[in-house]
Design a protein around this motif. Structure first.
Motif, mmCIF file in Angstrom:
data_model
loop_
_atom_site.group_PDB
_atom_site.id
_atom_site.type_symbol
_atom_site.label_atom_id
_atom_site.label_comp_id
_atom_site.label_asym_id
_atom_site.label_seq_id
_atom_site.Cartn_x
_atom_site.Cartn_y
_atom_site.Cartn_z
ATOM 1 N N THR A 43 0.822 -1.212 0.000
ATOM 2 C CA THR A 43 0.000 0.000 0.000
ATOM 3 C C THR A 43 0.854 1.260 0.000
ATOM 4 O O THR A 43 0.518 2.256 -0.661
ATOM 5 N N GLU A 44 1.963 1.254 0.725
ATOM 6 C CA GLU A 44 2.819 2.437 0.791
ATOM 7 C C GLU A 44 3.484 2.716 -0.555
ATOM 8 O O GLU A 44 3.736 3.875 -0.905
ATOM 9 N N VAL A 45 3.748 1.674 -1.316
ATOM 10 C CA VAL A 45 4.300 1.868 -2.660
ATOM 11 C C VAL A 45 3.243 2.497 -3.560
ATOM 12 O O VAL A 45 3.522 3.441 -4.311
ATOM 13 N N GLY A 46 2.014 1.995 -3.479
ATOM 14 C CA GLY A 46 0.937 2.586 -4.262
ATOM 15 C C GLY A 46 0.712 4.045 -3.916
ATOM 16 O O GLY A 46 0.487 4.893 -4.795
ATOM 17 N N GLU A 47 0.782 4.374 -2.633
ATOM 18 C CA GLU A 47 0.606 5.769 -2.209
ATOM 19 C C GLU A 47 1.739 6.645 -2.727
ATOM 20 O O GLU A 47 1.519 7.798 -3.121
ATOM 21 N N ASP A 67 2.696 -3.333 5.063
ATOM 22 C CA ASP A 67 4.008 -3.917 5.367
ATOM 23 C C ASP A 67 3.884 -5.053 6.371
ATOM 24 O O ASP A 67 4.571 -6.074 6.255
ATOM 25 N N ASP A 68 3.003 -4.889 7.357
ATOM 26 C CA ASP A 68 2.827 -5.938 8.361
ATOM 27 C C ASP A 68 2.269 -7.212 7.729
ATOM 28 O O ASP A 68 2.706 -8.323 8.054
ATOM 29 N N GLU A 69 1.312 -7.059 6.839
ATOM 30 C CA GLU A 69 0.741 -8.233 6.175
ATOM 31 C C GLU A 69 1.786 -8.929 5.326
ATOM 32 O O GLU A 69 1.857 -10.160 5.294
ATOM 33 N N ALA A 70 2.596 -8.159 4.632
ATOM 34 C CA ALA A 70 3.641 -8.753 3.804
ATOM 35 C C ALA A 70 4.721 -9.391 4.661
ATOM 36 O O ALA A 70 5.240 -10.461 4.344
ATOM 37 N N ARG A 71 5.046 -8.739 5.777
ATOM 38 C CA ARG A 71 6.097 -9.255 6.654
ATOM 39 C C ARG A 71 5.694 -10.585 7.268
ATOM 40 O O ARG A 71 6.516 -11.468 7.474
ATOM 41 N N ASP A 72 4.425 -10.770 7.525
ATOM 42 C CA ASP A 72 3.951 -12.026 8.095
ATOM 43 C C ASP A 72 4.199 -13.203 7.162
ATOM 44 O O ASP A 72 4.219 -14.348 7.591
#
Length: 411
Positions: free
Chosen positions: A106-110, A344-349
């Motif tokens: 999401t942060e990349v999209g933003e 990031d948290d979802e991806a890190r999991d």
């Protein structure tokens, strides 16, 4: 006498150059799309079998493997009783829909849409703009601008964005359009050309290639994507259309870069040099009508990528004023099971080390490639920063934009 050429538009403060796989998106698009129909394990095994075949055949490279796996995803295999027995059975729209669902941070999209995408409008409106000037224009793959563009609008742009990818334009375009990112990349997409073509036409072209190579092997591996020799069966119902990928480097007659020798389809130094040499965002129609001189080279290039092939332009194109934002860390396993935006948290999991025998290395290739280059005395002259999460990348991009704002002097 002919009229004098108009003055060129001012140089961009920053040209953001984005890799696509594992950068804009958080997966490998070539593997993700067929896996939505064949499953993760079958997709990995299928690619592994095809790549083993490619080691003994000059006619099969990675993108031929992608063609064959997508073709298999579009097949319907039947047993001797004509009952469905495998294959993906996907239609062309199903394939595009799968590409549209690819996961991204999401942060990349933003960063792409909200931060960089609205930067020009906000600067030109004194900080109050809500929509990027990019949203007032639409560019086709040749970089030509649609009718109705406001005169001089291009002159006001401070930053621009483009994609330089080893994927293919079909999957990339489907993703960008579905996720509202297409107009943010106002400097276009440079990648291998993906398209759907009729199976009959593809087989005819393949037959001609086999005839040209009749003095070599029997051609049993040169099935041009039919899937019958390595990844299908005699009872497979061939799809009416299949994927075809044309190498980006074909427009130059190929490339001779030793660093990119394992990727005959694309040398990113060659492609980016072509982009910078030719007129940035000056379509052929506009050049002819307005006789404008080419836009100067951007004052700064910010290159964002994760792979070993991103280091070639970092060493050969980027200079002391440019920036390389390279992804570090490891890829998560089975990214093909995820879709849409993820934090990031979802991806890190889901970050796990790929076990021995898995699909390739678990480590992003750019940093190891930089290390190997340094051991041979090749060190980029640009500034290098490492990111591992979307938020880290967004912060680095924000710093670059702040520098651009200061350098523009409020323009």
């Amino acid at each position: 006498p002919p009229p004098a050429a108009a003055a060129p538009p001012p140089a961009l403060q920053i040209l953001f150059v984005w890799d696509f796989d594992w950068t804009v998106i958080n997966c490998n698009s070539d593997e993700y799309v067929p896996a939505q129909f064949l499953g993760h394990a079958e997709t990995q095994n299928g690619f592994r079998r095809l790549m083993q075949t490619s080691s003994s055949s000059t006619d099969i490279d990675w993108h031929k493997c992608v063609e064959r796996m997508v073709t298999l995803a579009m097949m319907v295999e039947r047993d001797n009783d004509n009952e469905t027995n495998g294959g993906g059975g996907a239609a062309t729209q199903d394939v595009l829909d799968a590409a549209a669902r690819m996961p991204y941070l999401t942060e990349v999209g933003e960063a792409i849409v909200s931060d960089i995408g609205t930067f020009n409008a906000n600067r030109n409106s004194g900080g109050g703009g809500s929509n990027s000037s990019n949203n007032k224009k639409n560019n086709n793959e040749e970089g030509e601008e649609e009718e109705g563009e406001e005169e001089g609008e291009d002159d006001k742009r401070i930053v621009g964005q483009m994609i330089l990818s080893d994927g293919n334009t079909l999957f990339i375009s489907a993703f960008l359009e579905a996720n509202g990112m297409d107009r943010s990349f106002d400097e276009g997409v440079m990648s291998n050309i993906g398209s759907f073509t009729s199976t009959e036409a593809e087989e005819e072209a393949c037959g001609q290639q086999q005839q040209q190579h009749s003095d070599s092997d029997s051609g049993e591996n040169n099935d041009g994507g039919s899937g019958e020799s390595n990844d299908g069966s005699a009872n497979s119902a061939k799809p009416a259309t299949t994927l075809r990928v044309v190498h980006q480097s074909a427009k130059y007659g190929g490339h001779k870069c030793e660093r990119c020798a394992r990727s005959p389809n694309l040398c990113k130094t060659q492609a980016l040099t072509d982009k910078l040499t030719n007129d940035l965002q000056e379509g052929r129609r506009r050049q002819q009508q307005q006789q404008r001189r080419p836009r100067p080279r951007p004052r700064q290039i910010v290159y964002i990528g994760d792979g070993a092939n991103d280091i070639c332009p970092a060493l050969n194109v980027l200079g002391k004023d440019d920036v390389l934002l390279v992804r570090g860390g490891v890829k998560r396993r089975e990214a093909n099971g995820r879709s849409g935006p993820e934090t990031d948290d979802e991806a890190r999991d889901r970050v796990e080390v790929v076990p021995v025998g898995g699909s390739g290395s678990s480590t992003f290739g750019a940093l190891p490639a930089l290390k190997r280059a340094a051991e041979n005395g090749d060190v980029p002259s640009c500034r290098v920063s490492v990111w591992r999460t979307g938020s880290e990348l967004r912060k680095l991009i924000g710093e670059c934009l702040e520098e651009a704002a200061a350098a523009s002097g409020g323009r």
